[in-house]
Design a protein around this motif. Structure first.
Motif, mmCIF file in Angstrom:
data_model
loop_
_atom_site.group_PDB
_atom_site.id
_atom_site.type_symbol
_atom_site.label_atom_id
_atom_site.label_comp_id
_atom_site.label_asym_id
_atom_site.label_seq_id
_atom_site.Cartn_x
_atom_site.Cartn_y
_atom_site.Cartn_z
ATOM 1 N N UNK A 1 -79.738 83.270 -1.820
ATOM 2 C CA UNK A 1 -78.503 83.852 -2.290
ATOM 3 C C UNK A 1 -78.342 83.561 -3.783
ATOM 4 N N UNK A 2 -78.072 84.596 -4.550
ATOM 5 C CA UNK A 2 -77.931 84.461 -5.985
ATOM 6 C C UNK A 2 -76.463 84.312 -6.350
ATOM 7 N N UNK A 3 -76.183 83.364 -7.249
ATOM 8 C CA UNK A 3 -74.817 83.231 -7.747
ATOM 9 C C UNK A 3 -74.562 84.321 -8.763
ATOM 10 N N UNK A 4 -73.524 85.096 -8.539
ATOM 11 C CA UNK A 4 -73.164 86.146 -9.471
ATOM 12 C C UNK A 4 -72.159 85.603 -10.467
ATOM 13 N N UNK A 5 -72.245 86.126 -11.670
ATOM 14 C CA UNK A 5 -71.324 85.739 -12.721
ATOM 15 C C UNK A 5 -69.927 86.248 -12.372
ATOM 16 N N UNK A 6 -68.965 85.377 -12.311
ATOM 17 C CA UNK A 6 -67.601 85.778 -11.971
ATOM 18 C C UNK A 6 -66.781 86.108 -13.213
ATOM 19 N N UNK A 7 -67.067 85.465 -14.322
ATOM 20 C CA UNK A 7 -66.305 85.688 -15.550
ATOM 21 C C UNK A 7 -67.074 86.634 -16.467
ATOM 22 N N UNK A 8 -67.492 87.766 -15.889
ATOM 23 C CA UNK A 8 -68.301 88.742 -16.600
ATOM 24 C C UNK A 8 -67.784 90.143 -16.320
ATOM 25 N N UNK A 9 -68.343 91.086 -17.048
ATOM 26 C CA UNK A 9 -68.068 92.487 -16.774
ATOM 27 C C UNK A 9 -68.878 92.918 -15.565
ATOM 28 N N UNK A 10 -68.654 94.124 -15.095
ATOM 29 C CA UNK A 10 -69.240 94.574 -13.822
ATOM 30 C C UNK A 10 -70.749 94.412 -13.726
ATOM 31 N N UNK A 12 -72.879 92.694 -15.512
ATOM 32 C CA UNK A 12 -73.281 91.291 -15.642
ATOM 33 C C UNK A 12 -72.971 90.495 -14.384
ATOM 34 N N UNK A 13 -71.962 90.942 -13.642
ATOM 35 C CA UNK A 13 -71.549 90.253 -12.416
ATOM 36 C C UNK A 13 -72.355 90.711 -11.205
ATOM 37 N N UNK A 14 -73.302 91.615 -11.431
ATOM 38 C CA UNK A 14 -74.138 92.079 -10.334
ATOM 39 C C UNK A 14 -73.514 93.190 -9.515
ATOM 40 N N UNK A 16 -73.582 96.528 -9.469
ATOM 41 C CA UNK A 16 -74.248 97.734 -9.959
ATOM 42 C C UNK A 16 -73.576 99.026 -9.493
ATOM 43 N N UNK A 17 -73.205 99.100 -8.224
ATOM 44 C CA UNK A 17 -72.583 100.326 -7.707
ATOM 45 C C UNK A 17 -71.236 100.578 -8.363
ATOM 46 N N UNK A 18 -70.430 99.552 -8.478
ATOM 47 C CA UNK A 18 -69.133 99.703 -9.130
ATOM 48 C C UNK A 18 -69.307 100.057 -10.602
ATOM 49 N N UNK A 19 -70.280 99.433 -11.257
ATOM 50 C CA UNK A 19 -70.547 99.742 -12.657
ATOM 51 C C UNK A 19 -70.907 101.206 -12.832
ATOM 52 N N UNK A 20 -71.758 101.734 -11.961
ATOM 53 C CA UNK A 20 -72.165 103.132 -12.062
ATOM 54 C C UNK A 20 -70.959 104.055 -11.901
ATOM 55 N N UNK A 21 -70.101 103.775 -10.941
ATOM 56 C CA UNK A 21 -68.913 104.581 -10.722
ATOM 57 C C UNK A 21 -67.991 104.535 -11.933
ATOM 58 N N UNK A 22 -67.749 103.349 -12.447
ATOM 59 C CA UNK A 22 -66.881 103.184 -13.610
ATOM 60 C C UNK A 22 -67.504 103.860 -14.829
#
Length: 84
Positions: A1-10, A12-14, A16-22
């Protein structure tokens, strides 16, 4: 399990699907509604330094910060300590 960045933009936080939509949404906005790239990047940098940023979302208002930051008629949702 990879720790995702919580204090990042979409992306950077992993998120990808939300980033593509936005990103698709932003790319389809009329340019007259958007701030210029310099202002956009400055706003995002200020959001990155904010304690309310959580994986690309503002915990103060619930928005995706990439969308809020691109729009000319929007401002920082933290009324107690507005960043931009």
């Amino acid at each position: 399990m990879t720790n995702k960045c919580k204090k990042c933009l979409l992306l950077e936080a992993g998120e990808e699907k939300s980033f593509k939509t936005v990103n698709d949404y932003i790319n389809n906005l009329d340019d007259s509604l958007k701030v210029n790239n310099e202002a956009y990047n400055q706003r995002l940098e200020l959001c990155r330094s904010c304690d309310y940023l959580l994986a690309g979302m503002c915990r103060k208002c619930g928005c995706y910060v990439e969308i809020r930051a691109i729009l000319k008629d929007k401002h920082c949702a933290n009324f107690d300590d507005m960043k931009w």
